[in-house]
Design a protein around this motif. Structure first.
Motif: not given
Lengths: 612, 340
Positions: B74-87
């Motif tokens: 599920r790492a892509p989901a966490f990474a997606s959450g992180a990048i939308v939070s802080n581009p």
């Protein structure tokens, strides 16, 4: 025109029912908004099938919307109907059992043809029998609607779509409601399509004027304004209040909200509502599945934002591995489970308090997490703010157990004054000198929150057990024991931060009713009626289910019998028995509908009679 | 802006002991990434490594940056959450063939098609290492492993083909023994706006040793691998064994070339990583040994809109059009009434 009688009554419950394509939800919502605006207390109960369009005219396709309105404060949708509007035989058959003897039954007589009777599985015409037991008002709604619209250039099919508005107009006359709200609403909805707008406005009037002239309806009713606390109100559904709570949390905590969600009944409205809140700075992310939705929220939390998920039971289950990572890495996260009937797909559109034990025990190993539950639609707003507060202060995921009834039912909600809302800006850890990822606050036991972008606080965390001091990976046996204890102690310690329970009634006695979640209104009504009948009974209502409020054990010990009404097979009762060693008794109702006041009242009566 | 301090490889080495098996291909990848980091010019605190579960997923613990070791697949989901939070973050996702393509295939697909800005490094050793030697979704048919004593009967998935099919805007391949090539590919990935997918042929010395031997071994590599370069012909092979690829209507033919032949004259295809549709790159990705060379390098690099930029764009536009929402707007707009 003969002058008609006007009667004053305190309390009316009406249900609009028809095919799921007949617009019954819209009709009910319009009636509700109008009724709330005239100052009655209102409690609604929508009831719709999981199928979007089940075959027309069948029992499976019946959709209903119940409105209980009153000149007195009232918090339950009511068990019985004073009036039923049934647009077809199937709607009549599904709902007639709830109508009070001699109650008003308004039917669309045009739909009572042989074919429809067969679809509704009536072997013979039900009307002759019903006329004996109810005031059946038979109106050719289809014909009258077409007649009213004969000069408007629309197809018969389009004209027939106005039938529900005809029924709405009639009920506005019946209960002396103004039509302005609906007129404005129609203008907004159909303003771009002049013919459809005119058709709807004409039909609304036609229904209303029929009431004035129809001899079968000799009486109309007035329900005076309820005496409710001064303030500004709006009509609110639980899912709306939840969405507002999420958006408000971002403002009050001065930290962006990131919602990860996947469409699931009955939680989808929250995602849809928040998707419209972009100007409040809310980021919504429709994920590929429930697991990803949780991952997105936790990823956002790691990055320093307010991660939140909205879901229902089947989705909540799927998220648990991710939630467990948030427990392990001690990141703030708010999970909103709008519970529905189960197990498995269960009853997607029906209410159940299904997931309390899942929230507490549904993850591998001992994985403590705070659990909260709102007790009314408006309370969803307050409880969501409380969840964010606790999540950030204690660096933990928090679950909010809403449900399908709270989600879709509505009540007039006294809006909180903006100044009264607690502002608690998020403070990320910024000082590299003092940073260690698992160095806990001595009071709350929360670890510091230093998101990426903070120079000097670079650190690595994950699902593997951590060293108590450094936060580095540790497989040490004694360290693991210590970490299990501290995770448990952190959540248990939150008890200092949650209010004591207030007891409704004497502090000790023969019978205590313990409720949680959406049953508060029904329990309060049942207790009020029991007292009116001279019975002595107390109640408490839990909004914090983990940890329990500090005085819960003491309260329980003051009563001879403890009854726990729940819309499940006995989950809270299980917790109370194991935690406090008290002989709490199960009172389970799992019928896909809210707790019924008269049933609980009977149970209370039986118990207190036994004791006498 | 704060004063820029020139970082070195050492600044990116964490204080944790590296615990991969001696001889594991992961060491070289780690070292290559640590060397590359100072060249990117991104402040250390803005770099985030996110992983799932598996041998490769221990990677973040060894980087002295921010790191999040999450759950399986599920790492892509966490990474997606992180990048939308802080581009502003430079997000690196570390996964393997099991983590990324078995349990996590769904998330990988959607993250690639959304084109969130991150580098996705998939260490492909065609075996499950951390659970001690079961076949993976990239294992060749017939692989004898602990759960397939009679040989696997699954048809394998090709990571690069999968990525292209998912709509990835950047797809590349590299090899754990070719440090220079790895470094070039990682750098290109870092520079790409949007999701950059890199498959790394990686050797598991314990459970699937020599799986990529032909390509990893410097001696055999020239005849086994085709190093792609934009604008250059699809030519490979050592002296005296030179070959090229012709492509016509999707049909691939291998043409033998003398050392002196001009590939253009022989109709050899010129590599174009910027083809707007993924068909050409997909054909390249599906070429495999022994009939064809393994293409390595950048298969596809095209620009497309980036998810988090569009999301923030919509938020900014909403604020522009409707004004920044206040609590007052949130609660008190719409149909309200006052009780005196």
């Amino acid at each position: 025109m003969a002058t008609k009688r006007v009667e004053e009554v305190n309390d009316i419950t009406i249900r609009f029912s028809g095919d799921s394509g007949d617009g019954m939800q819209l009709t009910g919502m319009n009636f509700t908004e109008t009724t709330a605006l005239v100052g009655n207390d209102v409690s609604t109960l929508p009831d719709y099938p999981a199928e979007i369009r089940a075959p027309a005219g069948t029992l499976a396709g019946v959709s209903g919307f119940q409105v209980h309105f009153s000149s007195r404060p009232s918090h339950a949708p009511s068990d019985y109907l004073d009036a039923l509007v049934a647009m077809n035989p199937a709607a009549l058959k599904n709902n007639i059992g709830d109508v009070l003897p001699n109650g008003l039954v308004i039917i669309n007589s045009d739909s009572f043809k042989k074919a429809n009777l067969v679809k509704a599985e009536y072997l013979e015409d039900p009307l002759p029998d019903l006329r004996e037991r109810f005031q059946v008002i038979e109106i050719a709604i289809t014909k009258l609607t077409r007649e009213a619209l004969k000069d408007i250039d629309l197809s018969s099919k389009e004209k027939d779509r106005c039938k529900n508005i005809f029924a709405l107009g009639l009920t506005y006359w019946l209960y002396n409601r103004p039509m302005e709200f609906t007129q404005t609403w129609l203008n907004q909805k159909f303003g771009k399509n002049q013919a459809v707008l005119e058709a709807n406005l004409t039909t609304l009037n036609a229904g209303y004027f029929l009431g004035e002239t129809l001899e079968a309806l000799p009486v109309s009713y007035v329900i005076h304004k309820a005496k409710i606390e001064p303030g500004t109100y709006r009509n609110i559904m639980g899912n709306q209040a939840t969405a507002m709570g999420i958006a408000a949390a971002g403002h009050l905590m001065e930290c962006d909200v990131v919602l990860g969600a996947y469409p699931i009944t009955p939680a989808t409205d929250i995602l849809q509502e928040l998707a419209k809140y972009k100007h409040f700075g809310v980021k919504t992310f429709q994920a590929e599945d429930e697991i990803a939705a949780a991952g997105i929220a936790v990823g956002a939390s790691f990055a320093g934002k307010l991660g939140v998920c909205t879901t229902s039971g089947p989705g909540y289950v799927l998220k648990q591995e991710i939630v467990n990572l948030a427990v392990m890495t001690e990141l703030p996260l708010v999970l909103i489970d709008v519970q529905r009937g189960g197990p498995s797909t269960g009853l997607p559109t029906k209410v159940e308090q299904s997931d309390l034990l899942l929230a507490l025990y549904g993850r591998n190993s001992d994985s403590p997490m705070p659990v909260l539950a709102p007790s009314s639609p408006g309370d969803c707003f307050t409880i969501v703010l409380e969840a964010f507060r606790l999540a950030v202060k204690y660096m933990t995921p928090v679950t909010v157990l809403s449900d399908g009834y709270l989600a879709n039912s509505s009540e007039p909600w006294k809006l909180p004054e903006i100044e009264s809302l607690v502002r608690a800006p998020v403070k990320h850890h910024k000082d590299a000198e003092t940073f260690s990822p698992y160095k806990r606050d001595p009071e709350t036991l929360a670890r510091p929150w230093a998101p990426p972008g903070t120079a000097g606080c670079e650190h690595r965390i994950g699902g593997i057990e951590k060293d108590y001091e450094t936060g580095d990976v540790s497989y040490d046996n004694n360290n693991h024991h210590k970490m299990m204890e501290v995770r448990a102690a952190k959540i248990a310690g939150m008890v200092r931060d949650i209010p004591d329970l207030e007891i409704n009634g004497p502090e000790s006695g023969k019978l205590l009713i313990v409720g949680w979640g959406n049953t508060e209104g029904a329990i309060n009504e049942a207790i009020k009626e029991a007292r009116e009948e001279g019975m002595e009974v107390s109640s408490i209502h839990l909004r914090h289910l983990n940890p329990f409020p500090a005085n819960l054990g003491e309260i329980l010990k003051g009563f001879e019998r403890i009854v726990v009404p729940e819309l499940n097979m006995g989950q809270l009762v299980h917790l109370l028995r194991s935690e406090f060693l008290v002989p709490a008794e199960r009172y389970s109702k799992v019928a896909g509908r809210p707790l019924r006041v008269h049933e609980l009242l009977k149970h209370i009566t039986d118990i207190l009679k036994d004791e006498a | 802006m704060a004063e820029t301090i020139q970082l070195t490889r050492k600044d990116f080495v964490s204080d944790q002991d590296v615990r991969w098996c001696p001889g594991c291909g992961d060491y070289a990848i780690l070292s290559s990434i640590q060397k590359l980091m100072p060249e990117l010019g991104v402040p250390k605190e803005d770099i985030l490594f996110i992983s799932g579960i598996g041998c490769s997923s221990r990677f973040p613990y060894y980087m002295n940056t921010y790191g999040f070791h999450t759950v399986h697949g599920r790492a892509p989901a966490f990474a997606s959450g992180a990048i939308v939070s802080n581009p502003d973050l430079s997000v690196w996702l570390i996964t393997g063939d099991g983590d990324g393509l078995s349990i996590g295939g769904n998330h990988l697909l959607h993250t690639l098609r959304r084109n969130l800005n991150m580098q996705i490094l998939l260490f492909n050793n065609r075996i499950y290492g951390l659970t001690k030697g079961q076949y993976s979704p990239t294992s060749k048919e017939g692989t004898k492993a602990k759960t397939t004593p009679d040989g696997s009967i699954d048809h394998p998935v090709c990571p690069a083909t999968f990525a292209l099919g998912s709509g990835a805007t950047f797809v590349a391949r590299t090899v754990d023994t070719d440090l220079k090539h790895m470094s070039m590919v990682f750098k290109r990935a870092a520079e790409h706006p949007g999701a950059a997918f890199v498959e790394i042929f990686q050797n598991c010395v314990i459970f699937n040793d020599k799986e990529w031997e032909e390509i990893e071994d410097k001696k055999t590599r020239p005849d086994a691998a085709l190093k792609l370069e934009h604008g250059e012909p699809l030519v490979w092979g050592s002296s005296g064994n030179r070959k090229g690829i012709k492509m016509r209507n999707g049909i691939v033919s291998v043409i033998e070339l003398s050392d002196d032949d001009d590939p253009a004259e022989k109709g050899i295809r010129i590599h174009d990583e910027r083809m707007p549709t993924p068909g050409y790159a997909t054909i390249l990705s599906s070429l495999t040994r022994p009939d064809y060379p393994m293409p390595i390098g950048v298969l596809r690099a095209v620009e497309s809109s980036v998810y988090e930029d569009d999301l923030i764009g919509q938020i900014d536009a909403a604020k522009e059009q409707r004004g920044e929402g206040t609590l007052e707007d949130l609660l008190y707009s719409g149909d309200t009434w006052t009780v005196e």
